[in-house]
Write an enzyme that holds these catalytic residues in place. Structure first.
Site, mmCIF file in Angstrom:
data_model
loop_
_atom_site.group_PDB
_atom_site.id
_atom_site.type_symbol
_atom_site.label_atom_id
_atom_site.label_comp_id
_atom_site.label_asym_id
_atom_site.label_seq_id
_atom_site.Cartn_x
_atom_site.Cartn_y
_atom_site.Cartn_z
ATOM 1 N N HIS A 53 60.287 7.529 15.458
ATOM 2 C CA HIS A 53 60.535 7.678 16.891
ATOM 3 C C HIS A 53 60.824 6.303 17.482
ATOM 4 O O HIS A 53 60.479 5.268 16.905
ATOM 5 C CB HIS A 53 59.322 8.281 17.576
ATOM 6 C CG HIS A 53 59.092 9.724 17.253
ATOM 7 N ND1 HIS A 53 58.247 10.506 17.987
ATOM 8 C CD2 HIS A 53 59.601 10.517 16.276
ATOM 9 C CE1 HIS A 53 58.228 11.735 17.488
ATOM 10 N NE2 HIS A 53 59.055 11.762 16.439
ATOM 11 N N GLU A 55 59.581 4.531 19.950
ATOM 12 C CA GLU A 55 58.446 3.645 20.197
ATOM 13 C C GLU A 55 57.925 3.036 18.898
ATOM 14 O O GLU A 55 57.618 1.839 18.845
ATOM 15 C CB GLU A 55 57.310 4.403 20.911
ATOM 16 C CG GLU A 55 57.688 4.921 22.282
ATOM 17 C CD GLU A 55 58.296 6.320 22.271
ATOM 18 O OE1 GLU A 55 58.317 6.933 23.350
ATOM 19 O OE2 GLU A 55 58.750 6.802 21.207
ATOM 20 N N CYS A 83 55.115 10.680 22.818
ATOM 21 C CA CYS A 83 54.442 11.807 22.179
ATOM 22 C C CYS A 83 53.071 11.329 21.676
ATOM 23 O O CYS A 83 52.790 10.127 21.679
ATOM 24 C CB CYS A 83 55.289 12.343 21.023
ATOM 25 S SG CYS A 83 55.274 11.295 19.546
ATOM 26 N N CYS A 86 53.318 8.513 19.026
ATOM 27 C CA CYS A 86 53.761 7.226 19.576
ATOM 28 C C CYS A 86 52.692 6.599 20.461
ATOM 29 O O CYS A 86 52.500 5.382 20.443
ATOM 30 C CB CYS A 86 55.061 7.400 20.343
ATOM 31 S SG CYS A 86 56.441 7.826 19.258
#
Length: 103
Positions: A53, A55, A83, A86
């Site tokens: 992801h 991040e 999320c 993250c």
């Protein structure tokens, strides 16, 4: 740079995926002392890795660039609310301030 400018750069990272199809349209930057030390965008599809992801990619980049696993005194700017994975990575990296664009 201002917070708005850092958020714009995070959004540009997200926008890059609209044409590359490397992953979803998410982007992030890590800032320390007013300078970008890490960048990332979602690369789940191209890396075949569900942990890539934006991040997490930005955290990995910042850690590599700073030569540390501890991102104390850094800030995270991300195009979307992180999320749970993250957010947990952000906590483990000791990032205390998170700015996000979309909920």
């Amino acid at each position: 740079m201002t917070k708005e400018e850092f958020m714009l750069i995070a959004t540009q990272e997200a926008d890059s995926n609209l044409t590359t199809n490397e992953g979803g349209p998410f982007g992030a930057v890590i800032v320390k002392d007013g300078k970008i030390v890490g960048r990332g965008h979602n690369r789940v599809l191209i890396k075949h890795d569900p942990t890539c992801h934006a991040e997490v990619e930005a955290i990995r980049d910042a850690c590599q660039n700073l030569g540390t696993h501890d991102l104390t005194d850094c800030e995270l700017y991300t195009s979307c609310y992180p999320c749970p994975m993250c957010l947990s990575a952000t906590i483990w990296a000791n990032i205390k301030k998170v700015y996000y664009g979309n909920s």
